[in-house]
Scaffold this motif. Sequence first.
Motif, PDB file in Angstrom:
ATOM      1  N   ARG A  46       0.839  -1.202   0.000  1.00 24.49           N
ATOM      2  CA  ARG A  46       0.000   0.000   0.000  1.00 24.49           C
ATOM      3  C   ARG A  46       0.871   1.247   0.000  1.00 24.49           C
ATOM      4  NH1 ARG A  46      -5.025  -0.137   2.810  1.00 24.49           N
ATOM      5  NH2 ARG A  46      -6.200  -1.780   1.828  1.00 24.49           N
ATOM      6  N   LEU A  47       0.378   2.291  -0.630  1.00 29.43           N
ATOM      7  CA  LEU A  47       1.026   3.595  -0.542  1.00 29.43           C
ATOM      8  C   LEU A  47       0.319   4.398   0.541  1.00 29.43           C
ATOM      9  CD1 LEU A  47       1.712   4.602  -4.252  1.00 29.43           C
ATOM     10  CD2 LEU A  47       3.393   4.041  -2.510  1.00 29.43           C
ATOM     11  N   VAL A  48       1.086   5.030   1.390  1.00 33.30           N
ATOM     12  CA  VAL A  48       0.519   5.757   2.532  1.00 33.30           C
ATOM     13  C   VAL A  48       0.144   7.179   2.108  1.00 33.30           C
ATOM     14  CG1 VAL A  48       0.958   6.542   4.898  1.00 33.30           C
ATOM     15  CG2 VAL A  48       1.936   4.376   4.097  1.00 33.30           C
ATOM     16  N   LYS A  57       2.486  10.194   0.405  1.00 32.94           N
ATOM     17  CA  LYS A  57       3.724  10.634   1.036  1.00 32.94           C
ATOM     18  C   LYS A  57       4.952  10.407   0.148  1.00 32.94           C
ATOM     19  CE  LYS A  57       2.837  10.140   5.984  1.00 32.94           C
ATOM     20  NZ  LYS A  57       3.266   9.407   7.170  1.00 32.94           N
ATOM     21  N   CYS A  58       4.772   9.650  -0.920  1.00 30.74           N
ATOM     22  CA  CYS A  58       5.906   9.281  -1.778  1.00 30.74           C
ATOM     23  C   CYS A  58       6.515  10.511  -2.455  1.00 30.74           C
ATOM     24  CB  CYS A  58       5.426   8.286  -2.820  1.00 30.74           C
ATOM     25  SG  CYS A  58       6.693   7.816  -3.988  1.00 30.74           S
ATOM     26  N   VAL A  59       7.843  10.567  -2.421  1.00 36.61           N
ATOM     27  CA  VAL A  59       8.541  11.683  -3.067  1.00 36.61           C
ATOM     28  C   VAL A  59       9.283  11.241  -4.330  1.00 36.61           C
ATOM     29  CG1 VAL A  59       8.772  13.071  -0.967  1.00 36.61           C
ATOM     30  CG2 VAL A  59      10.517  11.352  -1.510  1.00 36.61           C
ATOM     31  N   GLY A  60       9.055  10.012  -4.718  1.00 40.52           N
ATOM     32  CA  GLY A  60       9.644   9.528  -5.967  1.00 40.52           C
ATOM     33  C   GLY A  60      11.155   9.373  -5.945  1.00 40.52           C
ATOM     34  N   CYS A  61      11.690   8.890  -4.835  1.00 42.05           N
ATOM     35  CA  CYS A  61      13.154   8.755  -4.739  1.00 42.05           C
ATOM     36  C   CYS A  61      13.672   7.458  -5.361  1.00 42.05           C
ATOM     37  CB  CYS A  61      13.591   8.840  -3.278  1.00 42.05           C
ATOM     38  SG  CYS A  61      13.052   7.424  -2.296  1.00 42.05           S
ATOM     39  N   TYR A  62      12.789   6.547  -5.711  1.00 34.57           N
ATOM     40  CA  TYR A  62      13.120   5.263  -6.369  1.00 34.57           C
ATOM     41  C   TYR A  62      13.818   4.250  -5.462  1.00 34.57           C
ATOM     42  CZ  TYR A  62      12.134   7.541 -10.865  1.00 34.57           C
ATOM     43  OH  TYR A  62      11.535   8.193 -11.903  1.00 34.57           O
ATOM     44  N   LEU A  63      14.006   4.581  -4.184  1.00 35.14           N
ATOM     45  CA  LEU A  63      14.729   3.638  -3.321  1.00 35.14           C
ATOM     46  C   LEU A  63      14.032   2.287  -3.225  1.00 35.14           C
ATOM     47  CD1 LEU A  63      16.147   5.544  -0.221  1.00 35.14           C
ATOM     48  CD2 LEU A  63      17.369   4.033  -1.770  1.00 35.14           C
ATOM     49  N   CYS A  64      12.703   2.326  -3.088  1.00 38.01           N
ATOM     50  CA  CYS A  64      11.962   1.072  -2.958  1.00 38.01           C
ATOM     51  C   CYS A  64      12.108   0.213  -4.213  1.00 38.01           C
ATOM     52  CB  CYS A  64      10.490   1.350  -2.664  1.00 38.01           C
ATOM     53  SG  CYS A  64       9.712   2.424  -3.864  1.00 38.01           S
ATOM     54  N   ALA A  65      12.034   0.868  -5.366  1.00 35.70           N
ATOM     55  CA  ALA A  65      12.155   0.141  -6.629  1.00 35.70           C
ATOM     56  C   ALA A  65      13.548  -0.489  -6.761  1.00 35.70           C
ATOM     57  CB  ALA A  65      11.882   1.075  -7.796  1.00 35.70           C
ATOM     58  N   ALA A 106      13.103   0.271   3.144  1.00 36.91           N
ATOM     59  CA  ALA A 106      14.006   1.213   2.466  1.00 36.91           C
ATOM     60  C   ALA A 106      13.439   2.629   2.406  1.00 36.91           C
ATOM     61  CB  ALA A 106      14.280   0.719   1.044  1.00 36.91           C
ATOM     62  N   CYS A 107      12.124   2.763   2.450  1.00 37.14           N
ATOM     63  CA  CYS A 107      11.505   4.073   2.219  1.00 37.14           C
ATOM     64  C   CYS A 107      11.848   5.083   3.325  1.00 37.14           C
ATOM     65  CB  CYS A 107       9.997   3.903   2.102  1.00 37.14           C
ATOM     66  SG  CYS A 107       9.177   5.477   1.785  1.00 37.14           S
ATOM     67  N   PRO A 108      12.451   6.205   2.966  1.00 33.18           N
ATOM     68  CA  PRO A 108      12.813   7.189   3.992  1.00 33.18           C
ATOM     69  C   PRO A 108      11.619   8.007   4.477  1.00 33.18           C
ATOM     70  CG  PRO A 108      13.460   7.971   1.824  1.00 33.18           C
ATOM     71  CD  PRO A 108      12.875   6.620   1.619  1.00 33.18           C
ATOM     72  N   LYS A 109      10.501   7.934   3.784  1.00 31.15           N
ATOM     73  CA  LYS A 109       9.328   8.754   4.118  1.00 31.15           C
ATOM     74  C   LYS A 109       8.181   7.945   4.739  1.00 31.15           C
ATOM     75  CE  LYS A 109      10.919  12.600   2.480  1.00 31.15           C
ATOM     76  NZ  LYS A 109      11.143  13.755   3.351  1.00 31.15           N
ATOM     77  N   GLY A 110       8.378   6.674   4.900  1.00 27.44           N
ATOM     78  CA  GLY A 110       7.276   5.834   5.411  1.00 27.44           C
ATOM     79  C   GLY A 110       6.090   5.879   4.466  1.00 27.44           C
ATOM     80  N   ALA A 111       6.390   5.931   3.172  1.00 24.83           N
ATOM     81  CA  ALA A 111       5.334   6.130   2.181  1.00 24.83           C
ATOM     82  C   ALA A 111       4.793   4.834   1.605  1.00 24.83           C
ATOM     83  CB  ALA A 111       5.866   7.002   1.044  1.00 24.83           C
ATOM     84  N   ILE A 112       5.455   3.740   1.902  1.00 22.48           N
ATOM     85  CA  ILE A 112       4.987   2.444   1.378  1.00 22.48           C
ATOM     86  C   ILE A 112       4.985   1.439   2.530  1.00 22.48           C
ATOM     87  CG2 ILE A 112       7.305   1.699   0.566  1.00 22.48           C
ATOM     88  CD1 ILE A 112       5.810   0.509  -1.917  1.00 22.48           C
ATOM     89  N   MET A 113       3.970   0.625   2.564  1.00 21.52           N
ATOM     90  CA  MET A 113       3.849  -0.348   3.653  1.00 21.52           C
ATOM     91  C   MET A 113       3.184  -1.622   3.127  1.00 21.52           C
ATOM     92  SD  MET A 113       0.437   1.071   5.566  1.00 21.52           S
ATOM     93  CE  MET A 113      -0.169  -0.514   6.072  1.00 21.52           C
TER      94      MET A 113
HETATM   95  S1  SF4 Z   1      11.163   4.736  -1.245  1.00 24.96           S
HETATM   96 FE1  SF4 Z   1       9.295   5.717  -0.478  1.00 24.96          FE
HETATM   97  S2  SF4 Z   1       9.453   7.833  -1.121  1.00 24.96           S
HETATM   98 FE2  SF4 Z   1      10.964   6.698  -2.315  1.00 24.96          FE
HETATM   99  S3  SF4 Z   1       9.879   6.156  -4.228  1.00 24.96           S
HETATM  100 FE3  SF4 Z   1       9.580   4.443  -2.821  1.00 24.96          FE
HETATM  101  S4  SF4 Z   1       7.630   4.866  -1.753  1.00 24.96           S
HETATM  102 FE4  SF4 Z   1       8.320   6.772  -2.729  1.00 24.96          FE
END
Ligand code: SF4
Length: 146
Positions: A46-48, A57-65, A106-113
């Motif tokens: 889920r995206l938070v 909350k996602c900032v599109g940093c690509y870390l999760c991907a 990995a998400c620095p923003k707690g945007a994915i769970m």
């Molecule tokens: S790591 Fe978090 S903030 Fe970065 S792209 Fe993924 S969901 Fe978004």
Amino acid sequence: MFLVTDIYYLCRGLVQTFYHLFKPSVTLQYPARRWEMPERWRGVTRLVVDETTGKGKCVGCYLCARMCPSQAIEINTLEGPDHEKEVESFEVDISRCIFCGLCAEACPKGAIMLSTDYELAVYDRSGMIYEQEVLQQGPVIKRYTK
Ligand code: SF4
Ligand code: SF4
């Protein structure tokens, strides 16, 4: 001698059967009833959404991907009006996801769970690609009814 042994084991089996006959059932009549999964259950991603702004909350940093071992996450970003990165699209292919939780770690923003949703069956494989809106609101589960 054999007869005595047979009777003994038969009685033992019957005792076990009667013992379990009156114990409460541990099976659930799915799908009429559904399990409440524990809080730490790793279910559908889920995206938070930020409750104050109503935006993701996602900032599109690509870390999760980058962390995803199944390459299940696809993100596209664009440059916003203030030269800030904006998420244009965010997709998770649930058919590839192994529910490892590395994206959430990995998400620095707690945007994915990982949510407690566990019903993933769909009639069409394309339904397993969850887009941003579905990831934010949760999938609509078509519940089986008789
Ligand atoms: S790591 Fe978090 S903030 Fe970065 S792209 Fe993924 S969901 Fe978004
Ligand atoms: S839970 Fe694991 S496999 Fe699924 S999207 Fe996140 S990192 Fe990828």
